[in-house]
Enzyme design. Sequence first.
Site, PDB file in Angstrom:
ATOM      1  N   ASP A 114      -4.420   3.343   0.041  1.00  0.00           N
ATOM      2  CA  ASP A 114      -4.426   1.919   0.068  1.00  0.00           C
ATOM      3  C   ASP A 114      -4.138   1.186  -0.821  1.00  0.00           C
ATOM      4  OD1 ASP A 114      -5.473  -0.420   1.497  1.00  0.00           O
ATOM      5  OD2 ASP A 114      -7.403   0.593   2.075  1.00  0.00           O
ATOM      6  N   HIS A 125       1.181  -5.661  -2.510  1.00  0.00           N
ATOM      7  CA  HIS A 125      -0.315  -5.181  -1.920  1.00  0.00           C
ATOM      8  C   HIS A 125      -0.431  -3.964  -1.615  1.00  0.00           C
ATOM      9  CE1 HIS A 125      -1.540  -9.537  -2.649  1.00  0.00           C
ATOM     10  NE2 HIS A 125      -0.289  -9.678  -2.682  1.00  0.00           N
TER      11      HIS A 125
END
Length: 468
Positions: free
Chosen positions: A362, A155
Amino acid sequence: MSRLIVISNRVSRPGKSGNQGGLAVALSQALRESRGIWVGWSGEVTDHFTGHIGFSEDQGVKTATIDLEEQDVDEYYNGYANKTLWPLFHFRIDLAEYARDFEGGYNRVNRRFAETVSPLIEPDDIIWVHDYHMIPLGQMLRDRGLDNRMGFFLHIPWPPTRLLVSLPHHTKLVQALFAYDVVGFHTEEWLESFRHYVEREMGGTVAGDFVTLGDRTIQAVACPIGINAKEFADAAVSDDAKYMFETVSRSLQDRAMIVGVDRLDYSKGLEERFGGYARFLKDHPEYHRKVVLTQVAPPSREDVESYQKIRATLDSLAGRINGEYSDVDWTPIRYVNQGYPRDKLAGIYRSAKIGLVTPLRDGMNLVAKEYVAAQDPEDPGVLILSRFAGAAMQLKDALLINPYSPEEMSDAILRALAMPLDERKKRWRAMMDSVETQDISWWRSSFTSRLSAVRRDAPTVEPEPAAG
Ligand code: ADQ
């Protein structure tokens, strides 16, 4: 239909909070349909690890959790996961701590998971392991004789090779990924870095989606996570959202609101965001009293020192900017350290003219997508997005900025505030199309369909010829 076994650091139980994230909803649905199990750490600490599994079932979703010892939590969760891998994988080699105890604890906890979980697994089950806490788990399950189809999804970003080699025993960590059949990343960029490492550091080969190392060939794919766009758009017109929208709008008294929503984490670029906003206030006195930045940032990982530091830095930065620019009837930054349930959050997004999402790195960033989904199609706000978020690969109609540049941020705020309705609508429509098409169900089925198609009785898949 094969049973799905999801394994991640924490599990999310549908009944526990009315505020499940999109990931939890998507996985819950798949677990329910396949009568699967979600396995993870309970969040509880025990004096002695016993391997006892706490089973529960909520709204058709079965969960199995284990308690960990305090030393496990220190070394595995706060240590290797959040003090070593998280900063390194977010390109913050300066914050990464390398300690043998951390690595030892990480391997011990993964082994504990492998030992506890393997008796639950039946031959036809599909196993899907999530995130950086659990990289070696697949290998440990294979060592215990499991031959199931197994996938792993990361992730967070995958770091460039030059950074990754700073991790002691980096090869061992990457080697462990070859126990899986399918390995997923959010973007092509993270995938390319992974392939680069395997080719350069390990002598592996890449052919299309297939990556071969020794006698193992796996599929490594880019598969961007999405949100439940429809549900989020509906949430934005729910009663709670409307209440929030009205409350916020009333308090703004015709001022334009810029919103930021993040876990309080140094990777989210909050300090830089406050700096960029301060630059805007300095450069554009004509906007004093006309804008407000609302930053919602619930604290996270408070046992880790770098998180305590970022919190203290932001407290003082918000205080300084407010001290410098506030007046008796205007406070330029509203800094809120609490979380909100989804419907209320959607109302907050909708009341903001600008969504300011400025991570320094991110994996994806779901807040950017949620901001888009919550907008009023007739009067949408503008998304300002860091080009270093995975989401920037899909949301190309945002105003893309370099979050390290206060000038770029200031210019983008000015541009967004002045953007005509036509342009706002056009940009929003293009972004919303992407958010709606590649939503959370699309993500889940893209990954699980690859995994379901794997044939373990024919482990050496014939790689496709390399493109070009
Ligand atoms: P996170 O780093 O947690 O996730 P993000 O993708 O933005 O980052 O997801 C945060 C979630 O928490 C969003 O759904 C958001 O609504 C929610 N949230 C944040 N602040 C909140 C608040 N104050 N109140 C309520 N909810 C709040 C990691 C990776 C990301 C990746 C996701 C999913 O770091 O890059 O996108 O996993 O893969």
